[in-house]
Design a protein around this motif. Structure first.
Motif, PDB file in Angstrom:
ATOM      1  N   LEU A 169     -36.438 -72.010 -30.902  1.00  0.00           N
ATOM      2  CA  LEU A 169     -36.041 -70.995 -31.878  1.00  0.00           C
ATOM      3  C   LEU A 169     -37.125 -69.939 -31.969  1.00  0.00           C
ATOM      4  N   LYS A 170     -36.748 -68.678 -31.818  1.00  0.00           N
ATOM      5  CA  LYS A 170     -37.711 -67.590 -31.691  1.00  0.00           C
ATOM      6  C   LYS A 170     -38.179 -67.061 -33.045  1.00  0.00           C
ATOM      7  N   THR A 192     -42.615 -61.693 -40.672  1.00  0.00           N
ATOM      8  CA  THR A 192     -42.228 -62.343 -39.428  1.00  0.00           C
ATOM      9  C   THR A 192     -41.405 -63.566 -39.803  1.00  0.00           C
ATOM     10  N   PHE A 193     -40.320 -63.812 -39.072  1.00  0.00           N
ATOM     11  CA  PHE A 193     -39.378 -64.851 -39.490  1.00  0.00           C
ATOM     12  C   PHE A 193     -38.789 -65.579 -38.295  1.00  0.00           C
ATOM     13  N   THR A 194     -38.212 -66.739 -38.594  1.00  0.00           N
ATOM     14  CA  THR A 194     -37.455 -67.518 -37.622  1.00  0.00           C
ATOM     15  C   THR A 194     -36.443 -68.367 -38.366  1.00  0.00           C
ATOM     16  N   CYS A 195     -35.661 -69.108 -37.621  1.00  0.00           N
ATOM     17  CA  CYS A 195     -34.836 -70.171 -38.194  1.00  0.00           C
ATOM     18  C   CYS A 195     -35.614 -71.474 -38.025  1.00  0.00           C
ATOM     19  N   TYR A 294     -29.352 -65.581 -38.386  1.00  0.00           N
ATOM     20  CA  TYR A 294     -29.583 -64.465 -37.460  1.00  0.00           C
ATOM     21  C   TYR A 294     -29.678 -64.989 -36.031  1.00  0.00           C
ATOM     22  N   ALA A 295     -28.607 -65.661 -35.605  1.00  0.00           N
ATOM     23  CA  ALA A 295     -28.616 -66.375 -34.327  1.00  0.00           C
ATOM     24  C   ALA A 295     -28.934 -65.483 -33.137  1.00  0.00           C
ATOM     25  N   LEU A 296     -28.484 -64.239 -33.164  1.00  0.00           N
ATOM     26  CA  LEU A 296     -28.748 -63.347 -32.029  1.00  0.00           C
ATOM     27  C   LEU A 296     -30.244 -63.126 -31.847  1.00  0.00           C
ATOM     28  N   GLU A 297     -30.987 -63.082 -32.954  1.00  0.00           N
ATOM     29  CA  GLU A 297     -32.428 -62.878 -32.872  1.00  0.00           C
ATOM     30  C   GLU A 297     -33.194 -64.195 -32.670  1.00  0.00           C
ATOM     31  N   THR A 298     -32.818 -65.231 -33.433  1.00  0.00           N
ATOM     32  CA  THR A 298     -33.618 -66.458 -33.449  1.00  0.00           C
ATOM     33  C   THR A 298     -33.213 -67.468 -32.384  1.00  0.00           C
TER      34      THR A 298
END
Length: 332
Positions: A169-170, A192-195, A294-298
């Motif tokens: 997970l990014k 800065t964030f992630t799942c 935010y699946a497309l990003e993470t």
């Protein structure tokens, strides 16, 4: 343009979206934030870019629970390379904003500044900050966090969390520079964030996003949200109505109570919490969102039609045992 809005408008147009004369800028605004939108529109026109503004109340009733096909057609005809949403957030309007973001950022690859909940205070405070300093701190935190497997979070108000992370997970550095097509973020910026893979413990939520910030502002005492295995186990508050509304929000979909975002605020120019979530989530601290990851990003493999953030400011944060923040002050 109101003179006090000029620094924020310059940052939005130049530092954040890097708008130039070749750009086509589409602005979606509401009547309540016309003056802020006009300041950004004026600054964008000053670059030589083509600018088109669309006011929600001229075409639909609020709350706007769906994205009108007529607006989609107008956006498609204009084919913006950069765009802004500048307005308040009302209950139920994720049904308007989510399709808007999908069309602008995902389909048309527009550089997008999402200014949901902006007001005069935020425009002259968080939007007027030093975006070079915000960029640098965001990437410092990003470089540490993306290598971590466990982050602990404590606050004096009662937050005590352990979050675990997966290398699949990014992490995303929301550094305030949306200079590449298809990049977007909330303005003012700095996080800065992630799942996360999972979260366990107690979140003492001082403030919540979506329409909660408009209705409740700061929540004192904080709402105690217990989280087990990455899902909300209980919501406790002396305000029974508030607790019930949070539970209702978290119950609208099977994944609405699942932690979809873990974020560290990196806007080092902010000095205090002001009760406006758009800005407060960027204050050095942590916020957690329940719902869409935010699946497309993470790279998360699940989704959800809802997403609501909850704030734990002035946090003490450690990444794999290394303390990077103490009571809202960075140590890096």
């Amino acid at each position: 343009m109101r003179a006090e809005f000029a620094p924020g408008a310059r940052n939005a147009v130049h530092a954040c979206l890097n708008i130039m004369d070749r750009d086509r800028v589409f602005i979606i605004r509401d009547q309540a934030r016309t003056e802020i939108a006009e300041a950004i529109e004026e600054e964008a026109r000053g670059t030589g870019a083509a600018v088109q503004a669309w006011t929600m109340e001229d075409h639909l009733q609020r709350p706007a629970t769906a994205f009108p096909p007529s607006l989609a057609d107008e956006v498609l005809r204009f084919r913006p390379t950069a765009s802004f949403y500048i307005g308040t957030g009302l209950r139920g309007e994720l049904g308007f904003r989510r399709p808007m973001l999908h069309l602008l950022a995902d389909q048309l690859r527009s550089r997008h500044g999402h200014m949901i909940g902006i007001n005069d205070v935020v425009m002259t405070d968080g939007m007027a900050g030093d975006y070079d300093a915000i960029y640098k701190m965001t990437h410092k935190v990003f470089d540490i966090a993306r290598q971590g497997t466990q982050i602990t979070v404590q606050t004096t108000l009662g937050t005590d969390l352990v979050a675990t992370f997966s290398p699949s997970l990014k992490w995303i550095p929301s550094d305030g520079r949306y200079w590449e097509q298809g990049r977007w973020g909330n303005l003012p910026e700095g996080e800065t964030f992630t799942c996360p893979a999972s979260v366990d413990g107690v979140l003492a939520a001082e403030e919540m996003g979506d329409w909660f910030t408009e209705k409740y502002g700061m929540m004192a005492p904080p709402v105690r949200i217990s989280i087990h295995g990455g899902r909300v186990a209980s919501v406790e508050s002396p305000d029974a109505r508030l607790a019930a509304e949070i539970r209702e929000y978290l119950g609208q979909h099977p994944n609405s109570n699942r932690v979809g975002e873990f974020a560290i605020g990196t806007n080092v120019g902010l000095t205090k919490i002001i009760g406006i979530f758009l800005q407060d989530e960027k204050f050095p601290g942590v916020h957690i969102a329940f719902g869409d990851p935010y699946a497309l990003e993470t790279g998360a493999d699940w989704e959800c039609p809802s997403h609501v953030d909850a704030l734990a400011s002035h946090a003490t944060v450690a990444v794999d045992g290394r303390r990077i923040m103490e009571n809202g002050r960075f140590l890096i």
